[in-house]
Design a protein around this motif. Structure first.
Motif: not given
Length: 342
Positions: A35-37, A176-188, A192-202
């Motif tokens: 997710i780091g582009k 980790g994705a939730l920590w990034l959601a807290i600590k970052t801005e913008g597209e990153l 991170a939020v998208s990954v947290a939602n998807k991996v939560w299902v798994l």
């Protein structure tokens, strides 16, 4: 017997706190190449955990130290039986620490690519191997009467062990994705939020599978069936896991991260409560198992250690609370210009 019981649950608590704190580091490191582009985003990811990762590993040292001092026989059997797995974890942790420090020392794409791979490996491998190791402990190790391990490294990679590794990996990825959601801005932040939602299902699927497999593959439920009130811990665990999703939907990401932290602690204690009083169950013969009662240090040692813990653990908690509060803001591109930045 009371002292041994206290130390059994303190031992479990130290492992749970380690997984809770260092878990988001493992998650970020595993997500890092995906997710780091660009270089700035990767550095922001590293700096989001930069002030914390080494302090988080204090809990690993504490858990290992308590195993050695409170349950020396368990320590000797564990570090001989699981030597290969634990050494792989140690090498991976060393690789991760070196990679974090060296990556930005040279402004060269090839140099940084090598260390990027090392950061991923040094985060992914411990996340999975800790899960595999603890799942095998829950299941029972092939320990003989004298504590000799009748197996190999590959014995650990059974179906239940691999399921435990996948469970830990999913827990840490969400954390980790939730920590990034807290600590970052913008597209990153959005990724991170998208990954947290998807991996939560798994994670939910894997957690349910692990609970079902634990019924057939382990004796963890025996204590719960004997004392039905203990099922409250499983109920709380489910509530915490569902709380992660609720707070994600509400976009209150710190609350979601806190619910994730609670999920990790309760997942660990699901196994710890089920194990009690066994520390290393034997799958060969239950009489060969090492327990809090037949593998502990002397009562005097346990009393002295209890005083040490009561004095020093609050100091560690106070320091980490101060550090987390000091670096509670979001990490931005401007922060990358500091000499201390990764």
């Amino acid at each position: 017997m009371a002292l041994q019981s206290i130390w059994f649950f303190l031992w479990g608590l130290l492992w749970a706190v380690f997984f809770m704190t260092d878990g988001f580091d493992f998650g970020i490191g595993t997500l890092y190449p995906f997710i780091g582009k660009n270089d700035d985003e990767k550095r922001i990811m590293l700096n989001s955990m930069g002030p914390f990762w080494d302090g988080n590993e204090v809990w690993l040292v504490a858990a290992g130290g308590v195993t050695f001092a409170a349950f020396p026989l368990v320590y000797s059997v564990m570090f001989s039986s699981l030597y290969s797995a634990l050494m792989l974890i140690l090498f991976a942790l060393i690789l991760r620490g070196v990679s974090l420090e060296f990556r930005s020392k040279v402004d060269d794409p090839g140099w940084r690519l090598v260390w990027d791979i090392c950061i991923f490996v040094g985060s992914f491998a411990p996340a999975v191997l800790f899960g595999v190791t603890f799942a095998n402990i829950f299941q029972g190790l092939p320990l003989g009467e004298s504590g000799v391990y009748h197996g190999t490294l590959f014995t650990l990679f059974n179906g239940y062990g691999l399921l435990g590794g996948l469970l830990f990996l999913c827990l840490f990825l969400v954390h980790g994705a939730l920590w990034l959601a807290i600590k970052t801005e913008g597209e990153l932040h959005d990724r991170a939020v998208s990954v947290a939602n998807k991996v939560w299902v798994l994670l939910v699927i894997v957690a349910v599978a692990f609970l079902i497999a634990s019924k057939s593959e382990t004796a963890l439920y025996d204590n719960y069936i004997t004392n039905p009130a203990l099922f409250i811990f499983i109920v709380l665990n489910v509530a915490a896991l569902l709380g992660v999703k609720v707070f994600l939907v509400k976009k209150t990401y710190f609350k979601a991260w806190f619910a994730s932290a609670l999920t990790i602690v309760l997942c660990t204690f699901f196994g710890i409560i089920g194990l009690f009083p066994r520390l290393l169950p034997s799958s060969i013969n239950g009489d060969f198992s090492l327990t809090a009662y037949n593998a502990s240090s002397s009562p005097l040692t346990l009393k002295i250690m209890l005083v040490v813990v009561i004095v020093f653990i609050p100091l560690v908690i106070a320091y980490q609370t101060w550090a987390y509060n000091l670096f509670k803001g979001k990490v931005t591109k401007e922060d990358l210009s500091y000499d201390e930045a990764y």
